[in-house]
Design a protein around this motif. Sequence first.
Motif, mmCIF file in Angstrom:
data_model
loop_
_atom_site.group_PDB
_atom_site.id
_atom_site.type_symbol
_atom_site.label_atom_id
_atom_site.label_comp_id
_atom_site.label_asym_id
_atom_site.label_seq_id
_atom_site.Cartn_x
_atom_site.Cartn_y
_atom_site.Cartn_z
ATOM 1 N N LEU A 50 0.978 -1.366 0.076
ATOM 2 C CA LEU A 50 0.117 -0.091 -0.076
ATOM 3 C C LEU A 50 0.919 1.172 -0.112
ATOM 4 C CD1 LEU A 50 -2.810 -1.337 2.471
ATOM 5 C CD2 LEU A 50 -3.041 -0.778 -0.116
ATOM 6 N N LEU A 51 1.994 1.285 0.648
ATOM 7 C CA LEU A 51 2.909 2.265 0.751
ATOM 8 C C LEU A 51 3.445 2.544 -0.864
ATOM 9 C CD1 LEU A 51 4.778 1.759 4.026
ATOM 10 C CD2 LEU A 51 3.744 3.953 3.539
ATOM 11 N N THR A 71 -4.742 1.439 7.131
ATOM 12 C CA THR A 71 -5.699 0.952 7.975
ATOM 13 C C THR A 71 -6.660 -0.084 7.181
ATOM 14 O OG1 THR A 71 -7.309 2.633 7.891
ATOM 15 C CG2 THR A 71 -5.732 2.495 9.813
ATOM 16 N N ALA A 72 -6.752 0.058 5.878
ATOM 17 C CA ALA A 72 -7.553 -0.972 5.050
ATOM 18 C C ALA A 72 -6.935 -2.408 5.233
ATOM 19 C CB ALA A 72 -7.412 -0.336 3.567
ATOM 20 N N ILE A 76 -8.896 -5.877 6.233
ATOM 21 C CA ILE A 76 -9.060 -7.243 5.449
ATOM 22 C C ILE A 76 -8.918 -8.527 6.152
ATOM 23 C CG2 ILE A 76 -8.068 -8.637 3.478
ATOM 24 C CD1 ILE A 76 -7.505 -5.714 2.041
ATOM 25 N N SER A 77 -7.712 -8.398 6.818
ATOM 26 C CA SER A 77 -7.300 -9.562 7.557
ATOM 27 C C SER A 77 -8.373 -9.748 8.784
ATOM 28 C CB SER A 77 -5.863 -9.641 8.305
ATOM 29 O OG SER A 77 -5.623 -8.387 8.711
ATOM 30 N N MET A 78 -8.757 -8.939 9.527
ATOM 31 C CA MET A 78 -9.654 -8.985 10.687
ATOM 32 C C MET A 78 -11.073 -9.682 10.247
ATOM 33 S SD MET A 78 -11.142 -5.216 11.447
ATOM 34 C CE MET A 78 -12.670 -4.727 11.271
ATOM 35 N N GLN A 137 -3.991 0.643 14.522
ATOM 36 C CA GLN A 137 -5.046 1.883 14.095
ATOM 37 C C GLN A 137 -5.549 2.158 15.385
ATOM 38 O OE1 GLN A 137 -8.647 0.151 12.056
ATOM 39 N NE2 GLN A 137 -6.849 -0.916 11.131
ATOM 40 N N GLY A 138 -5.997 3.532 15.311
ATOM 41 C CA GLY A 138 -7.112 3.991 16.425
ATOM 42 C C GLY A 138 -7.820 5.338 15.741
ATOM 43 N N VAL A 139 -8.371 6.086 16.689
ATOM 44 C CA VAL A 139 -9.090 7.233 16.055
ATOM 45 C C VAL A 139 -8.880 8.395 17.027
ATOM 46 C CG1 VAL A 139 -11.127 6.780 17.581
ATOM 47 C CG2 VAL A 139 -11.301 7.860 15.489
ATOM 48 N N SER A 140 -8.689 9.488 16.505
ATOM 49 C CA SER A 140 -8.470 10.713 17.139
ATOM 50 C C SER A 140 -9.565 11.309 17.620
ATOM 51 C CB SER A 140 -7.701 11.528 16.191
ATOM 52 O OG SER A 140 -8.683 12.386 15.414
#
Length: 434
Positions: A50-51, A71-72, A76-78, A137-140
């Motif tokens: 992705l990078l 974060t995509a 996918i894996s989860m 990942q998280g959320v601000s």
Amino acid sequence: MALVVQKYGGSSVSDARSIKRVAKRIAEAKRAGNDVVVVVSAMGDTTDELLDLAADISPRPPQREMDILLTAGERISMSLLAMAIDKLGVKAKSFTGQQAGLLTDAVHGKARIVDVVPHRIRQTLEKGQVAIVAGFQGVSSGNDVTTLGRGGSDTTAVALAAGLDADVCEIYTDVDGIFTADPRIAPGARKIDKVTYEEMLELAASGAKVLALRAVEYARRYQVPVHVRSSFSGKNGTLVKGTHGDLIDPNASSEEQEEAAMEDPIISGVAHDRSEAKITIVGVPDTLGQAARIFEVVAAAGTNIDMIVQNVSAADTGLTDISFTLPHADIRSTTAALNAVKSELKFDDLQVDDEIGKVSLVGAGMKSHPGISARLFGALRDAGINIEMISTSEIRISVVTRADNLDDAVRAIHTAFELDSAEGEAVVYAGTGR
Ligand code: ADP
Ligand code: ASP
Ligand code: MG
């Protein structure tokens, strides 16, 4: 009944077959009567892909969009993992970092966790289901999706383990635990049974990416026991916990204390790092306050520097050279910031060298054992490897070498400190080590 947080790295879930294999392990842990929370990384090298993709679109993509993109991978894996567990007859639900309550600051690309509010994870466990959480990942507070920096799924796992007061945080990867060096480079590396938070912090900070640095910081702060082990074998791995000397019982006899002290090794291991480059500022006037000004400019550019060397100034010109190391990723912004103040700082030139490597020897026993540096430098001399920079802490010695000498340097030091295993070569089960 125990509450277990298990984290599976990218190489453990690189394709459908691996996801099914991991799902079986998770179902077994659940059927054995545990409450199970799983943190999962993106499949294989998805994050790198992705990078690369983003780099093909733009040389400097907006950070916010980068985080949404990256974060995509974990989404996918989860979901695939939840499906695989469900197929085995065990109920499982997947959650993004945001849904799992991982609250972070707003620094895209390297956000810090500020709080963990895992209501939905608790509810899921109360229903007897397995909770799968997307790592990294998280959320601000502004409701933007953030990422925690490379290797950040380890941090998610430890933070959740702390937030849920889990009994253990298991980090499943593609080697059997933490070794005395990266087994991909030093096949003679030995598995360590137990390492303290302090030593693991130095190893991780020195580049041993088997555990992300922030995960170790978090584990130490909240005293979360971490078990690093392979998802490809049933072997016990390495326990990260405690402090140096905690094997020593203060009430024991002096003989017993001595014996326990013997079990605490002097050296924990050798780490290496290829992620840094060196900038040399050539021809700086050696006047009061120059270094302060230079590093103010570098800090304002958001660069985390590592080592610094200032040469003795030339008597006839009063000019000196200052070199420092920094992450590859920060070269462009740092050189731009320094060049912008070139006339103020009155230096001649900036040289960037991105062909360096850093090797570090780590061990809490160094504090009380003289001669460690001499032995390390001797090992490099015997291997014909030149030392370009040196830095030390109480429990670490690091040296910079040419990048193409780095692997040999790791092996030479590993052997010189008699760390090689008597049990044959370490197994690397999967992954690319990228
Ligand atoms: P994951 O995908 O499971 O997160 P990583 O690639 O991030 O895995 O970390 C595991 C890798 O860390 C190993 O395959 C190994 O090459 C590397 N590594 C570096 N130093 C060490 C060490 N001291 N002990 C074990 N592995 C190490
Ligand atoms: N997928 C992310 C990375 O490659 C996070 C992780 O694997 O821990 O860095
Ligand atoms: Mg990792």
